[in-house]
Scaffold this motif. Sequence first.
Motif, PDB file in Angstrom:
ATOM      1  N   LEU A   9       0.825  -1.210   0.000  1.00  0.00           N
ATOM      2  CA  LEU A   9       0.000   0.000   0.000  1.00  0.00           C
ATOM      3  C   LEU A   9       0.861   1.262   0.000  1.00  0.00           C
ATOM      4  N   VAL A  10       1.951   1.233   0.774  1.00  0.00           N
ATOM      5  CA  VAL A  10       2.858   2.377   0.784  1.00  0.00           C
ATOM      6  C   VAL A  10       3.470   2.583  -0.593  1.00  0.00           C
ATOM      7  N   ASN A  11       3.895   1.494  -1.220  1.00  0.00           N
ATOM      8  CA  ASN A  11       4.457   1.596  -2.563  1.00  0.00           C
ATOM      9  C   ASN A  11       3.449   2.155  -3.553  1.00  0.00           C
ATOM     10  N   LEU A  12       2.190   1.739  -3.416  1.00  0.00           N
ATOM     11  CA  LEU A  12       1.147   2.222  -4.315  1.00  0.00           C
ATOM     12  C   LEU A  12       0.919   3.719  -4.134  1.00  0.00           C
ATOM     13  N   VAL A  13       0.872   4.162  -2.883  1.00  0.00           N
ATOM     14  CA  VAL A  13       0.674   5.588  -2.621  1.00  0.00           C
ATOM     15  C   VAL A  13       1.835   6.400  -3.187  1.00  0.00           C
ATOM     16  N   ALA A  15       3.808   5.638  -5.656  1.00  0.00           N
ATOM     17  CA  ALA A  15       3.759   5.639  -7.119  1.00  0.00           C
ATOM     18  C   ALA A  15       2.698   6.603  -7.643  1.00  0.00           C
ATOM     19  N   LEU A  16       1.530   6.643  -7.020  1.00  0.00           N
ATOM     20  CA  LEU A  16       0.442   7.484  -7.516  1.00  0.00           C
ATOM     21  C   LEU A  16       0.626   8.944  -7.132  1.00  0.00           C
ATOM     22  N   ARG A  29       0.414  -2.670 -11.995  1.00  0.00           N
ATOM     23  CA  ARG A  29       0.807  -4.068 -11.790  1.00  0.00           C
ATOM     24  C   ARG A  29       2.260  -4.287 -12.160  1.00  0.00           C
ATOM     25  N   ALA A  30       2.713  -3.601 -13.187  1.00  0.00           N
ATOM     26  CA  ALA A  30       4.069  -3.809 -13.676  1.00  0.00           C
ATOM     27  C   ALA A  30       5.117  -3.049 -12.890  1.00  0.00           C
ATOM     28  N   THR A  31       4.722  -1.959 -12.238  1.00  0.00           N
ATOM     29  CA  THR A  31       5.724  -1.089 -11.606  1.00  0.00           C
ATOM     30  C   THR A  31       5.696  -1.092 -10.086  1.00  0.00           C
ATOM     31  N   VAL A  32       4.576  -1.429  -9.480  1.00  0.00           N
ATOM     32  CA  VAL A  32       4.470  -1.377  -8.017  1.00  0.00           C
ATOM     33  C   VAL A  32       4.801  -2.745  -7.434  1.00  0.00           C
ATOM     34  N   PRO A  33       5.829  -2.857  -6.606  1.00  0.00           N
ATOM     35  CA  PRO A  33       6.185  -4.145  -6.003  1.00  0.00           C
ATOM     36  C   PRO A  33       5.070  -4.679  -5.116  1.00  0.00           C
ATOM     37  N   TYR A  80      -5.503   5.773 -12.434  1.00  0.00           N
ATOM     38  CA  TYR A  80      -5.622   6.210 -11.043  1.00  0.00           C
ATOM     39  C   TYR A  80      -4.467   7.158 -10.699  1.00  0.00           C
ATOM     40  N   ARG A  81      -4.772   8.062  -9.810  1.00  0.00           N
ATOM     41  CA  ARG A  81      -3.745   8.959  -9.297  1.00  0.00           C
ATOM     42  C   ARG A  81      -4.200   9.494  -7.947  1.00  0.00           C
TER      43      ARG A  81
END
Length: 343
Positions: A9-13, A15-16, A29-33, A80-81
């Motif tokens: 979740l931290v990685n997703l936040v 990235a966005l 899916r391809a970039t967020v671990p 998404y952002r």
Amino acid sequence: MAAKRAERLVNLVIALLGTRQYVTAARIRATVPGYEPDDGTARADEAFKRMFERDKAELREMGVPLETGRTSVFDSEDGYRIARADYELPEITLTGEEAAAVGLALRLWESAQLAGAAQSALVKLKAAGVDVDTSRAIPLRPRLDSDEPAFEPCYAAARDRRVLTFDYRRPDEDAPARRHVQPWGVVAWHGRWYLGGLDLDRQAPRVFRLSRVVGTPKATGPAGAFEPPADVDLAAMVAGQFGGEEQLVVVRARPGTAVGLRRHAVPLGPAGDGGDRLELRTTEPMRLADQLAAYGPDVVVEAPTAVRQAVVERLTRLAAMAPEDTAPENTGPQETALAGETA
């Protein structure tokens, strides 16, 4: 929340937040671990969709402003952002005292289990433009020493409102005594940690220095077994039991000895026996007596009498514990000085 999920979740936040454009699910899916990799199977696609839907819902429940949209009219699917302006904290304004308190809390937890969280909080405050002074001098300077293992069990018992049992050794006692306490809280005072609470054996409020706790305290009984008094002031309790008015202590030290003591002393000139007379100030005379006794025959207390007697008692107790052939050397000149001045 599992550690892997939290990290994802931290990685997703991150990235966005790092882009102004809408990012498609495939790109995420391809970039967020942490997400199920695309191996071309329907099972992997379905696993990713379920995971991503849960993560979106959780972020929104936590108040993260996750937006859905398309960057261009030519985009074929939504992305998404996170709008940085909606996600960032408003301007934080702290007084000098509040900023110093933040620095104080950071110093406290640097040695505890929350060191990472404290450092993260400090970074966020600095990023918001808050000048957090971690070195500002204020009266309270707590320190979590590695030689105080009683801190965590005492703190946990006070937090959970559970009765605490431990062995406690007073300076004037040869053996520790078992104590049963309703812990009200743990407080730092003059660089030391203290436990305040209701001594169940004496049915009276008491304060215990954590460095004098022997072994590991044990919490017993159910949580929420008691409630501290609403008006309890732990700092005042400690000051009342261990503190007091500032006292002057005059000692004689042999030349070239007691280097640590001299750092905090005011020199009064040479003594008649070739040593140096030093003046010390303290609000904890018994704690100072412990320190002075550690110097053995290199330091002799001239005044006040109570501190001199306290040092003599400690040296006498140590001499009694030593082998007979070494006892006279361990006692030092303190007893001789006391006898000569009180004869």
